[in-house]
Design a protein around this motif. Structure first.
Motif, PDB file in Angstrom:
ATOM      1  N   SER A 180       0.807  -1.048   0.108  1.00  0.00           N
ATOM      2  CA  SER A 180      -0.006   0.032   0.117  1.00  0.00           C
ATOM      3  C   SER A 180       0.853   1.259   0.021  1.00  0.00           C
ATOM      4  O   SER A 180       2.032   1.062   0.221  1.00  0.00           O
ATOM      5  CB  SER A 180      -0.951   0.148   1.104  1.00  0.00           C
ATOM      6  OG  SER A 180      -0.356   0.349   2.495  1.00  0.00           O
ATOM      7  N   ARG A 181       0.190   2.252  -0.298  1.00  0.00           N
ATOM      8  CA  ARG A 181       0.849   3.659  -0.387  1.00  0.00           C
ATOM      9  C   ARG A 181       1.579   3.739   1.145  1.00  0.00           C
ATOM     10  O   ARG A 181       2.744   4.156   1.285  1.00  0.00           O
ATOM     11  CB  ARG A 181      -0.031   4.825  -0.614  1.00  0.00           C
ATOM     12  CG  ARG A 181      -0.417   4.743  -1.951  1.00  0.00           C
ATOM     13  CD  ARG A 181      -1.035   6.061  -2.281  1.00  0.00           C
ATOM     14  NE  ARG A 181      -1.510   6.214  -3.680  1.00  0.00           N
ATOM     15  CZ  ARG A 181      -2.879   5.610  -4.028  1.00  0.00           C
ATOM     16  NH1 ARG A 181      -3.759   5.007  -3.192  1.00  0.00           N
ATOM     17  NH2 ARG A 181      -3.074   5.724  -5.496  1.00  0.00           N
ATOM     18  N   ASP A 213       0.582  10.601   0.989  1.00  0.00           N
ATOM     19  CA  ASP A 213       0.820   9.396   0.066  1.00  0.00           C
ATOM     20  C   ASP A 213       0.921   9.614  -1.368  1.00  0.00           C
ATOM     21  O   ASP A 213       1.429   8.626  -2.022  1.00  0.00           O
ATOM     22  CB  ASP A 213      -0.296   8.400   0.567  1.00  0.00           C
ATOM     23  CG  ASP A 213      -1.657   8.827   0.276  1.00  0.00           C
ATOM     24  OD1 ASP A 213      -1.805   9.718  -0.333  1.00  0.00           O
ATOM     25  OD2 ASP A 213      -2.448   7.984   0.600  1.00  0.00           O
ATOM     26  N   ARG A 214       0.709  10.936  -1.790  1.00  0.00           N
ATOM     27  CA  ARG A 214       0.724  11.168  -3.263  1.00  0.00           C
ATOM     28  C   ARG A 214       2.144  11.260  -3.648  1.00  0.00           C
ATOM     29  O   ARG A 214       2.543  10.959  -4.894  1.00  0.00           O
ATOM     30  CB  ARG A 214      -0.027  12.496  -3.532  1.00  0.00           C
ATOM     31  CG  ARG A 214      -1.589  12.576  -3.550  1.00  0.00           C
ATOM     32  CD  ARG A 214      -1.946  11.277  -4.359  1.00  0.00           C
ATOM     33  NE  ARG A 214      -3.415  11.046  -4.106  1.00  0.00           N
ATOM     34  CZ  ARG A 214      -4.054  10.153  -4.639  1.00  0.00           C
ATOM     35  NH1 ARG A 214      -3.558   9.245  -5.416  1.00  0.00           N
ATOM     36  NH2 ARG A 214      -5.638   9.883  -4.512  1.00  0.00           N
ATOM     37  N   VAL A 228       3.893   8.833  -3.238  1.00  0.00           N
ATOM     38  CA  VAL A 228       4.331   7.498  -3.616  1.00  0.00           C
ATOM     39  C   VAL A 228       3.965   7.337  -4.953  1.00  0.00           C
ATOM     40  O   VAL A 228       4.773   6.718  -6.037  1.00  0.00           O
ATOM     41  CB  VAL A 228       3.553   6.532  -2.894  1.00  0.00           C
ATOM     42  CG1 VAL A 228       3.706   5.063  -3.545  1.00  0.00           C
ATOM     43  CG2 VAL A 228       3.980   6.363  -1.311  1.00  0.00           C
ATOM     44  N   ASP A 229       2.964   7.869  -5.394  1.00  0.00           N
ATOM     45  CA  ASP A 229       2.242   7.952  -6.841  1.00  0.00           C
ATOM     46  C   ASP A 229       3.088   8.835  -7.761  1.00  0.00           C
ATOM     47  O   ASP A 229       3.343   8.373  -8.850  1.00  0.00           O
ATOM     48  CB  ASP A 229       0.681   8.679  -6.708  1.00  0.00           C
ATOM     49  CG  ASP A 229      -0.135   8.034  -6.157  1.00  0.00           C
ATOM     50  OD1 ASP A 229       0.025   6.838  -5.807  1.00  0.00           O
ATOM     51  OD2 ASP A 229      -1.152   8.447  -5.604  1.00  0.00           O
ATOM     52  N   THR A 246      -0.137  -1.340 -10.723  1.00  0.00           N
ATOM     53  CA  THR A 246      -1.157  -0.891  -9.646  1.00  0.00           C
ATOM     54  C   THR A 246      -2.290  -1.935  -9.403  1.00  0.00           C
ATOM     55  O   THR A 246      -3.046  -2.535 -10.377  1.00  0.00           O
ATOM     56  CB  THR A 246      -1.951   0.503 -10.329  1.00  0.00           C
ATOM     57  OG1 THR A 246      -0.800   1.378 -10.743  1.00  0.00           O
ATOM     58  CG2 THR A 246      -2.711   0.869  -9.415  1.00  0.00           C
ATOM     59  N   GLY A 300      -2.560  -1.019  -3.837  1.00  0.00           N
ATOM     60  CA  GLY A 300      -1.289  -0.366  -3.878  1.00  0.00           C
ATOM     61  C   GLY A 300      -0.563  -0.892  -5.236  1.00  0.00           C
ATOM     62  O   GLY A 300      -1.165  -1.084  -6.170  1.00  0.00           O
TER      63      GLY A 300
END
Length: 225
Positions: A171-172, A188-189, A191-192, A214, A219
């Protein structure tokens, strides 16, 4: 001596696996689900878990999710739920292998040995080769074929972590804890954004060898084919 933790409510099946594993030189602990499986996992610290999904008082996938929150100990699911969607869900949530019941205990032993060998190699290797992608942990560099791949420091850390744990979904929040650190407050953005950069840097990596996928609602995973 490697430790194998069996989470299985059917005594005949658990005993059969225990006998074969002990004969092969493993130390075995069995939990039939009456004791808290995760607490026993944390206190005993096994090298590999054999996990049934259909337990009387617990959901096996919930147990797997909790284990993944703590570390990347290899987990092999052994269950009567053997449909393709069941297998895909188990693997997507971080299982290292999936065996449907009924099974041959010799196959279980062979799968255990294979997963432990792979995990040991990934944990100890200075260099990992995933097809044409070479990751050198000592030098902290990446090659695609013979061409160097330029990565930002955070992207390198993300790739290094995921390469040590291929085919597992994180997960993030888990990636933030493992790569960015507990004190990171950027959200957590981050991570994206890092995954997007990493995918662009690795766009020449053949999709037949691997990719960063994805898993919707779960995640990211570094899939190796």
């Amino acid at each position: 001596m490697k430790r194998i933790y069996i989470i299985e409510d059917e005594m005949p099946i658990a005993r059969l696996m225990q006998v074969y594993l002990q004969r092969a030189g493993y130390e075995v602990n069995w939990n039939d689900g009456n004791q808290d499986p995760v607490q026993t996992f944390l206190s005993w610290r096994p090298d590999l878990v054999l996990l049934d999904l259909m337990l009387p008082d617990h959901d096996g996938l919930d147990i797997l999710e909790q284990i993944r929150q703590y570390n990347s100990c290899p987990v092999i699911i052994i269950t009567a739920r053997g449909t393709v969607p069941d297998k895909l869900q188990g693997l997507a949530q971080g299982a290292d292998d999936y065996i449907a019941k009924p099974f041959d205990p010799e196959e279980v032993l062979a799968r255990v040995q294979a997963v432990l060998r792979r995990s040991s190699y990934l944990a100890e290797a200075d260099t990992i080769r995933l097809g044409t992608l070479t990751i050198d942990f000592s030098a902290q560099n990446v090659l695609l074929g013979k061409e160097p791949v330029s990565l930002m420091p955070r992207d390198w850390q993300l790739l290094a972590f995921m390469a040590r744990h291929p085919n597992q979904c994180f997960s993030r929040d888990q990636l933030l804890d493992q790569v960015w650190g507990m004190d990171f407050d950027g959200g957590d953005r981050a991570v994206d954004t890092a995954v997007k950069r990493l995918r662009k840097s690795l766009q020449q990596w053949p999709g037949t060898e691997g990719e960063i996928t994805t898993i919707r609602g779960m995640g990211y995973s570094l899939r190796v084919y």
